[in-house]
Design a protein around this motif. Sequence first.
Motif, PDB file in Angstrom:
ATOM      1  N   LEU A  56       2.681   1.748  -3.395  1.00 26.34           N
ATOM      2  CA  LEU A  56       1.736   2.260  -4.399  1.00 26.34           C
ATOM      3  C   LEU A  56       1.378   3.722  -4.150  1.00 26.34           C
ATOM      4  N   ALA A  79       5.019  -0.585 -10.244  1.00 26.57           N
ATOM      5  CA  ALA A  79       5.463   0.384  -9.236  1.00 26.57           C
ATOM      6  C   ALA A  79       6.784  -0.041  -8.608  1.00 26.57           C
ATOM      7  N   SER A 115       4.197   5.865  -5.558  1.00 29.42           N
ATOM      8  CA  SER A 115       4.654   5.543  -6.910  1.00 29.42           C
ATOM      9  C   SER A 115       3.770   6.228  -7.944  1.00 29.42           C
ATOM     10  N   LYS A 120      -0.043   2.473 -10.343  1.00 26.19           N
ATOM     11  CA  LYS A 120      -0.911   1.915  -9.302  1.00 26.19           C
ATOM     12  C   LYS A 120      -0.969   0.393  -9.399  1.00 26.19           C
ATOM     13  N   ASP A 121      -0.101  -0.182 -10.223  1.00 23.79           N
ATOM     14  CA  ASP A 121       0.079  -1.628 -10.320  1.00 23.79           C
ATOM     15  C   ASP A 121       1.374  -1.961  -9.592  1.00 23.79           C
ATOM     16  N   TYR A 122       1.306  -2.864  -8.600  1.00 24.19           N
ATOM     17  CA  TYR A 122       2.472  -3.107  -7.750  1.00 24.19           C
ATOM     18  C   TYR A 122       3.690  -3.590  -8.535  1.00 24.19           C
ATOM     19  N   GLU A 163       0.828  -1.212   0.000  1.00 24.61           N
ATOM     20  CA  GLU A 163       0.000   0.000   0.000  1.00 24.61           C
ATOM     21  C   GLU A 163       0.864   1.264   0.000  1.00 24.61           C
TER      22      GLU A 163
END
Length: 70
Positions: A12, A23, A15, A18-20, A9
């Motif tokens: 993200l 990111a 970063s 918003k895609d781990y 969390e």
Amino acid sequence: MTKTERFIETILKYSESKDYIQASKEWELHHCEYIPEETGVCICGKKHLSKMVVIQNKYNSNTLLVGYTC
């Protein structure tokens, strides 16, 4: 919330993506720090750390303090 969920969390939040997976590729090792009093706290919530890593986002220059073992 688990430590892993808290870690993801926070990554993200600071970063651009918003895609781990994407990111996580934005971050680079900036430097390491030693905290003799073991008062360091990782972004995952782990406490009483003495070895910390500062990571920096290469797109927005955000920095985060992460436990060396996290």
